[in-house]
Write an enzyme that holds these catalytic residues in place. Sequence first.
Site, PDB file in Angstrom:
ATOM      1  CB  CYS A   8      36.739  40.247  36.418  1.00  0.00           C
ATOM      2  SG  CYS A   8      36.981  41.910  37.096  1.00  0.00           S
ATOM      3  CG  ASN A  11      36.094  47.083  35.784  1.00  0.00           C
ATOM      4  OD1 ASN A  11      35.802  48.258  35.545  1.00  0.00           O
ATOM      5  ND2 ASN A  11      37.112  46.514  35.187  1.00  0.00           N
ATOM      6  CB  CYS A  13      40.585  42.058  41.527  1.00  0.00           C
ATOM      7  SG  CYS A  13      40.107  42.547  43.193  1.00  0.00           S
ATOM      8  NE  ARG A  14      38.507  37.872  38.964  1.00  0.00           N
ATOM      9  CZ  ARG A  14      37.407  37.153  38.902  1.00  0.00           C
ATOM     10  NH1 ARG A  14      37.484  35.876  38.576  1.00  0.00           N
ATOM     11  NH2 ARG A  14      36.226  37.697  39.164  1.00  0.00           N
ATOM     12  CB  SER A  15      38.583  42.819  34.128  1.00  0.00           C
ATOM     13  OG  SER A  15      37.847  43.706  34.914  1.00  0.00           O
ATOM     14  CG  ASP A 122      38.001  35.384  42.166  1.00  0.00           C
ATOM     15  OD1 ASP A 122      38.610  36.417  42.528  1.00  0.00           O
ATOM     16  OD2 ASP A 122      36.762  35.288  42.171  1.00  0.00           O
TER      17      ASP A 122
HETATM   18  P1  4NP Z   1      37.100  41.096  40.452  1.00  0.00           P
HETATM   19  O1  4NP Z   1      37.054  40.750  42.027  1.00  0.00           O
HETATM   20  O2  4NP Z   1      35.838  40.478  39.864  1.00  0.00           O
HETATM   21  O3  4NP Z   1      38.343  40.420  39.999  1.00  0.00           O
HETATM   22  O4  4NP Z   1      37.124  42.601  40.355  1.00  0.00           O
HETATM   23  C1  4NP Z   1      35.945  40.905  42.842  1.00  0.00           C
HETATM   24  C2  4NP Z   1      35.566  42.161  43.247  1.00  0.00           C
HETATM   25  C3  4NP Z   1      34.480  42.326  44.091  1.00  0.00           C
HETATM   26  C4  4NP Z   1      33.802  41.199  44.522  1.00  0.00           C
HETATM   27  C5  4NP Z   1      34.163  39.936  44.106  1.00  0.00           C
HETATM   28  C6  4NP Z   1      35.249  39.783  43.260  1.00  0.00           C
HETATM   29  N1  4NP Z   1      32.719  41.334  45.426  1.00  0.00           N
HETATM   30  O5  4NP Z   1      32.187  40.318  45.883  1.00  0.00           O
HETATM   31  O6  4NP Z   1      32.338  42.491  45.714  1.00  0.00           O
END
Ligand code: 4NP
Length: 163
Positions: A8, A11, A13-15, A122
Site C-alpha cells: 500500500c 505500510n 494500514c491496508r498492506s 482506503d
Molecule cells: P496505508 O495508509 O497506505 O494503507 O498504510 C496510509 C498511511 C499513511 C498515509 C496515507 C495512507 N499518509 O498520508 O501518511
Amino acid sequence: MITVNFVCLGNICRSPMAEWIFRDMVEKEGLSASFSITSSGTSDWEEGSQMYPPAVRVLSKHGIEAKHVARQITLADIKNADFVLCMDSGNKFDVLRLTAGMYSEKIYKLCDFCTHPRDVADPWYTLDFERAYKDIFDGCRAFLEYLKSDRAEGFAYDRRHGL
Ligand code: 4NP
C-alpha cells in the site's frame, strides 16, 4: 514456497492488515510452510512506524494479533516476490514506476482475484477500517482459492512432506 508481498502507500494500514489476514488464513488451512508473507509501502513516509492503531483494533476484533514495523518496498523485494499484491490502482502504478514496467506479470491488485475486481477501500480518510477489512479478506480468500486451483500439486507435496 510462494513469496507474497502486499503493498500500500504507507505500510501502516491496508498492506499490514492484508499480511496478517493472509497469514491467519493460510495458517488455518495448514499451509503456512508453503508461504513467505510480507508487506511494504511505496512511500518512505512511515518507515519504522508501527501499524496504525485502528488497523490493529480491527484485526484484533477479528481474532488476529499482529506485530509490524513499516518499511518501503525496494526493487529487490519485487524481484524476489512471486506475487506483489497492491491495495489500489495508485499503488500498482507506483510499483510499476519503480520497476520501469518490469515484472508486470507478478504485480496485481489484491482484489483483481475477486469476482468483482476493485480497489481495497482506503480507510485513511474515511476511518472505515471494517470496510477495508472486508475488502482485504475477500481479496485474500479469492487469491488463496486461485492458488489452490493453480498450485494444488505443490500444496499437496508440502502437506505430504510435513513442510
Ligand atoms: P496505508 O495508509 O497506505 O494503507 O498504510 C496510509 C498511511 C499513511 C498515509 C496515507 C495512507 N499518509 O498520508 O501518511
